[in-house]
Design a protein around this motif. Sequence first.
Motif, PDB file in Angstrom:
ATOM      1  N   GLU A 149      29.255 -15.240  73.117  1.00 11.55           N
ATOM      2  CA  GLU A 149      29.657 -14.007  73.977  1.00 11.55           C
ATOM      3  C   GLU A 149      28.684 -13.799  74.314  1.00 11.55           C
ATOM      4  OE1 GLU A 149      30.247 -11.368  75.149  1.00 11.55           O
ATOM      5  OE2 GLU A 149      30.302  -9.949  73.653  1.00 11.55           O
ATOM      6  N   LEU A 150      29.430 -14.010  76.086  1.00 12.56           N
ATOM      7  CA  LEU A 150      27.514 -13.688  77.352  1.00 12.56           C
ATOM      8  C   LEU A 150      28.809 -12.617  77.769  1.00 12.56           C
ATOM      9  CD1 LEU A 150      27.691 -17.482  77.296  1.00 12.56           C
ATOM     10  CD2 LEU A 150      25.987 -15.896  75.939  1.00 12.56           C
ATOM     11  N   GLY A 151      27.705 -12.335  79.510  1.00 10.99           N
ATOM     12  CA  GLY A 151      27.990 -11.441  79.993  1.00 10.99           C
ATOM     13  C   GLY A 151      29.274 -11.430  80.383  1.00 10.99           C
ATOM     14  N   PHE A 206      27.145 -16.267  68.704  1.00 13.81           N
ATOM     15  CA  PHE A 206      25.991 -15.465  69.576  1.00 13.81           C
ATOM     16  C   PHE A 206      26.345 -14.525  70.700  1.00 13.81           C
ATOM     17  CE2 PHE A 206      23.593 -15.448  73.301  1.00 13.81           C
ATOM     18  CZ  PHE A 206      22.502 -14.833  73.451  1.00 13.81           C
ATOM     19  N   THR A 207      25.425 -13.446  70.393  1.00 11.05           N
ATOM     20  CA  THR A 207      26.318 -12.721  71.361  1.00 11.05           C
ATOM     21  C   THR A 207      25.353 -11.871  72.411  1.00 11.05           C
ATOM     22  OG1 THR A 207      27.710 -11.473  70.544  1.00 11.05           O
ATOM     23  CG2 THR A 207      27.594 -10.357  72.036  1.00 11.05           C
ATOM     24  N   ILE A 231      23.396 -14.578  65.465  1.00 15.96           N
ATOM     25  CA  ILE A 231      22.589 -13.631  66.413  1.00 15.96           C
ATOM     26  C   ILE A 231      23.386 -12.705  67.157  1.00 15.96           C
ATOM     27  CG2 ILE A 231      20.666 -14.018  67.707  1.00 15.96           C
ATOM     28  CD1 ILE A 231      20.941 -17.311  67.056  1.00 15.96           C
ATOM     29  N   PHE A 278      23.344  -4.607  83.863  1.00 15.68           N
ATOM     30  CA  PHE A 278      23.445  -4.022  82.706  1.00 15.68           C
ATOM     31  C   PHE A 278      22.345  -3.104  82.403  1.00 15.68           C
ATOM     32  CE2 PHE A 278      23.393  -5.332  77.884  1.00 15.68           C
ATOM     33  CZ  PHE A 278      25.008  -5.582  78.418  1.00 15.68           C
ATOM     34  N   TRP A 323      21.687  -6.132  71.181  1.00 17.52           N
ATOM     35  CA  TRP A 323      21.133  -4.551  70.888  1.00 17.52           C
ATOM     36  C   TRP A 323      22.092  -3.915  71.479  1.00 17.52           C
ATOM     37  CZ3 TRP A 323      21.277  -2.711  75.977  1.00 17.52           C
ATOM     38  CH2 TRP A 323      21.170  -3.821  76.630  1.00 17.52           C
ATOM     39  N   GLU A 347      15.516  -7.245  67.843  1.00 16.03           N
ATOM     40  CA  GLU A 347      14.371  -7.162  67.176  1.00 16.03           C
ATOM     41  C   GLU A 347      14.230  -5.141  67.819  1.00 16.03           C
ATOM     42  OE1 GLU A 347      10.142  -8.707  69.211  1.00 16.03           O
ATOM     43  OE2 GLU A 347      12.831  -9.182  70.561  1.00 16.03           O
ATOM     44  N   GLN A 374      14.366  -3.632  80.579  1.00 18.33           N
ATOM     45  CA  GLN A 374      15.483  -3.583  81.215  1.00 18.33           C
ATOM     46  C   GLN A 374      16.043  -2.508  82.206  1.00 18.33           C
ATOM     47  OE1 GLN A 374      17.534  -6.350  79.262  1.00 18.33           O
ATOM     48  NE2 GLN A 374      18.767  -5.109  80.081  1.00 18.33           N
ATOM     49  N   GLU A 378      12.587 -16.119  69.499  1.00 12.36           N
ATOM     50  CA  GLU A 378      12.039 -17.590  70.376  1.00 12.36           C
ATOM     51  C   GLU A 378      12.223 -17.665  68.687  1.00 12.36           C
ATOM     52  OE1 GLU A 378      11.684 -14.254  71.761  1.00 12.36           O
ATOM     53  OE2 GLU A 378      12.233 -14.461  73.626  1.00 12.36           O
ATOM     54  N   PRO A 387      19.452  -9.299  63.561  1.00 12.97           N
ATOM     55  CA  PRO A 387      20.178  -8.563  64.803  1.00 12.97           C
ATOM     56  C   PRO A 387      18.680  -8.566  65.957  1.00 12.97           C
ATOM     57  CG  PRO A 387      18.863  -7.606  63.019  1.00 12.97           C
ATOM     58  CD  PRO A 387      19.013  -9.259  62.493  1.00 12.97           C
ATOM     59  N   GLY A 421      12.947 -10.287  63.439  1.00  7.26           N
ATOM     60  CA  GLY A 421      12.590 -11.486  64.017  1.00  7.26           C
ATOM     61  C   GLY A 421      12.734 -11.140  65.298  1.00  7.26           C
ATOM     62  N   ILE A 474      20.909 -21.704  73.485  1.00  9.94           N
ATOM     63  CA  ILE A 474      21.567 -22.136  72.040  1.00  9.94           C
ATOM     64  C   ILE A 474      22.401 -22.941  71.920  1.00  9.94           C
ATOM     65  CG2 ILE A 474      23.350 -21.057  70.091  1.00  9.94           C
ATOM     66  CD1 ILE A 474      21.625 -18.352  70.554  1.00  9.94           C
ATOM     67  N   SER A 488      22.664 -12.625  76.292  1.00 11.21           N
ATOM     68  CA  SER A 488      22.482 -13.273  77.806  1.00 11.21           C
ATOM     69  C   SER A 488      23.724 -15.027  77.999  1.00 11.21           C
ATOM     70  CB  SER A 488      21.128 -13.393  78.296  1.00 11.21           C
ATOM     71  OG  SER A 488      20.061 -13.925  77.479  1.00 11.21           O
TER      72      SER A 488
HETATM   73  P1  NAP Z   1      19.554 -11.823  75.079  1.00 15.01           P
HETATM   74  O1  NAP Z   1      17.518 -12.402  75.372  1.00 15.01           O
HETATM   75  O2  NAP Z   1      20.372 -13.046  75.280  1.00 15.01           O
HETATM   76  O3  NAP Z   1      19.345 -11.104  73.446  1.00 15.01           O
HETATM   77  C1  NAP Z   1      20.719 -11.631  72.576  1.00 15.01           C
HETATM   78  C2  NAP Z   1      19.822 -11.361  71.154  1.00 15.01           C
HETATM   79  O4  NAP Z   1      19.073 -13.491  70.937  1.00 15.01           O
HETATM   80  C3  NAP Z   1      18.503 -11.294  70.294  1.00 15.01           C
HETATM   81  O5  NAP Z   1      18.814 -11.096  68.933  1.00 15.01           O
HETATM   82  C4  NAP Z   1      17.958 -11.991  71.362  1.00 15.01           C
HETATM   83  O6  NAP Z   1      16.190 -12.366  69.977  1.00 15.01           O
HETATM   84  C5  NAP Z   1      18.269 -13.538  70.609  1.00 15.01           C
HETATM   85  N1  NAP Z   1      17.494 -14.562  71.056  1.00 15.01           N
HETATM   86  C6  NAP Z   1      16.412 -14.232  71.900  1.00 15.01           C
HETATM   87  N2  NAP Z   1      15.903 -15.310  72.125  1.00 15.01           N
HETATM   88  C7  NAP Z   1      16.393 -16.488  71.816  1.00 15.01           C
HETATM   89  C8  NAP Z   1      16.152 -18.502  71.560  1.00 15.01           C
HETATM   90  N3  NAP Z   1      15.653 -18.482  72.607  1.00 15.01           N
HETATM   91  N4  NAP Z   1      16.730 -18.582  70.708  1.00 15.01           N
HETATM   92  C9  NAP Z   1      17.987 -17.611  70.143  1.00 15.01           C
HETATM   93  N5  NAP Z   1      18.233 -16.585  69.818  1.00 15.01           N
HETATM   94  C10 NAP Z   1      17.560 -15.610  71.019  1.00 15.01           C
HETATM   95  O7  NAP Z   1      19.243 -10.636  75.814  1.00 15.01           O
HETATM   96  P2  NAP Z   1      18.175 -10.016  76.374  1.00 15.01           P
HETATM   97  O8  NAP Z   1      17.306 -10.031  76.847  1.00 15.01           O
HETATM   98  O9  NAP Z   1      18.126  -8.635  74.960  1.00 15.01           O
HETATM   99  O10 NAP Z   1      18.664  -9.211  77.437  1.00 15.01           O
HETATM  100  C11 NAP Z   1      19.093  -9.657  78.640  1.00 15.01           C
HETATM  101  C12 NAP Z   1      19.960 -10.246  79.757  1.00 15.01           C
HETATM  102  O11 NAP Z   1      21.397 -10.306  78.896  1.00 15.01           O
HETATM  103  C13 NAP Z   1      20.531  -8.286  79.712  1.00 15.01           C
HETATM  104  O12 NAP Z   1      20.904  -7.579  80.570  1.00 15.01           O
HETATM  105  C14 NAP Z   1      22.343  -8.332  79.626  1.00 15.01           C
HETATM  106  O13 NAP Z   1      22.385  -8.890  81.145  1.00 15.01           O
HETATM  107  C15 NAP Z   1      22.712  -9.824  79.570  1.00 15.01           C
HETATM  108  N6  NAP Z   1      23.308  -8.984  77.523  1.00 15.01           N
HETATM  109  C16 NAP Z   1      24.365  -8.981  77.511  1.00 15.01           C
HETATM  110  C17 NAP Z   1      24.764  -9.050  76.397  1.00 15.01           C
HETATM  111  C18 NAP Z   1      26.241  -9.053  75.682  1.00 15.01           C
HETATM  112  O14 NAP Z   1      27.083  -8.705  75.160  1.00 15.01           O
HETATM  113  N7  NAP Z   1      27.020 -10.477  76.596  1.00 15.01           N
HETATM  114  C19 NAP Z   1      24.450  -7.998  75.375  1.00 15.01           C
HETATM  115  C20 NAP Z   1      23.170  -7.974  75.931  1.00 15.01           C
HETATM  116  C21 NAP Z   1      22.365  -8.289  76.261  1.00 15.01           C
HETATM  117  P3  NAP Z   1      15.287 -10.883  70.273  1.00 15.01           P
HETATM  118  O15 NAP Z   1      15.298  -9.548  68.695  1.00 15.01           O
HETATM  119  O16 NAP Z   1      13.713 -11.481  70.277  1.00 15.01           O
HETATM  120  O17 NAP Z   1      15.532  -9.845  71.854  1.00 15.01           O
END
Ligand code: NAP
Length: 474
Positions: A245-247, A221-222, A143, A381, A146, A173, A326, A204, A171, A201, A231, A224
Amino acid sequence: MRSDLLHFIDGEWVKSTGADSIEVLNPATEEVIGTISNGTKEDVDLAVKAARKAFPTFSQTTKEERIALLTRIADEYEKRKDDFVEMITQELGAPIIMSEKVHYNMGLAHFRQVAKELETFEFTEKRGPTLIRKEAIGVSGLITPWNFPTNQTSTKLASAFAAGSTVVLKPSELTPYAALILTEVFEAAGVPKGVFNLVNGSGETVGDAISSHPDIDFVSFTGSGAVGQKISENAAKTIKRVALELGGKSPLIVLDDYDMKKAAKIAAGNVFANSGQVCTAATRTLVSKAKHDEFIEALKGVLPRFSVGNPRDEKTFYGPLVAEKQYDRVQDYIQKGLDEGAELIAGGTGKPEGLETGYYVKPTVFTNVKNDMTIAQEEIFGPVMSIITYDTLEEAIEIANDTIYGLAGYVVGEDEETVQKVASSIRAGRISINNPPSDFSAPFGGYKQSGVGREWGEYGIEEYLEIKAVVGVS
Ligand code: NAP
Ligand code: MG
């Protein structure tokens, strides 16, 4: 307008079992550029079934066969350079030069690097009467977010294929197109049927189905921390291994003996790259009280080079944020910085002049930041630098480590002994000294709440392996 409503399952482009779709926007224009399928739990089931069916054969392929496969992938990937660069600029809003030099290159580097690592990787080891065998973990669910649409998919996929694991990828969405091109690369490279499966997709639905699927053995997973937690909870119910791999809230410690002009350039380049949407971004800049004013002067001098603008303009250093959500989030943090009493020396809230359409944020710098302020503790971010002053090196290290995160740390300085002391004192998974070029063989991952596990190179391959002890071997 593009329409990409098919998933890739068992070697075929297939229709979703559902009828839902998701619109994809160009963040620089706010225009819809296409639609993708909003997959279902049933789509994930089909993808897992295909991956499961392909596993016994793929996991038994030889190391040489998998090196050849990774090399064919890298060769085919290179043929699609123009498409990757164009689509990453469209879906993420990254400047063309950044799409090419960073995004396209990183994706390629992982396939080439892992192919190289495999040459010397030992899958078996004899220890006295026991043979240790490293075997592919099974079906992996991937997972990805972006912010690095090729890097994050490629590091996971290259390692999985190297280990002999079959996969289901979801990937983000927000940036699905780089993954669609990658799927075509895999087709051209002859990745065997069922080894790679793509379900598009929402997190959620599709992400949740992956992390809770009883027939998936490992989730990488990479993204938030909040989603990482969900997860892990899902994975716990079926006892699957998880890599997260988180923040981060990474510190850059500027030592007094370093040239402040160089330091300012490194600090700004780091925090504004990719519009600040980088998990390893050095968002806390630690400067001594003695050097603070000199550093600020130097920073003001270099700031014009780090301009925000249209990603198609050659002079642009960074483009818009990926989405309105964002943008709003980053605006809230900038406001919070002002409310909590940090001193704004560049940028601020609101859109940059002339960039009212698109999710653009001004290059923003706060000084006199205290480490307990929200902007010093939470991952923003976005293109926001927080400068924090210190009296002694011990205090700098204490501030650097006063965070729930531990993904990266940076130090710039001349005295080797001091630099090494800083490097060994920061509790984080990757420390960079004096702005080195990236090393794709070096492990990548976080201490503390920045994650679990390591990606990239040899350590990345290990994540996709189980360990078997065969006792009683003569
Ligand atoms: P996110 O929600 O953690 O999204 C990352 C991936 O997880 C996306 O593919 C997302 O799908 C998926 N996802 C969302 N909810 C899920 C669930 N319940 N179960 C399984 N997978 C799920 O991140 P975001 O909302 O895009 O960004 C929010 C914040 O996260 C950012 O502002 C930043 O602080 C942090 N972030 C960190 C990284 C990093 O590289 N460490 C990368 C991105 C974001 P969707 O396609 O629905 O989004
Ligand atoms: Mg979502």
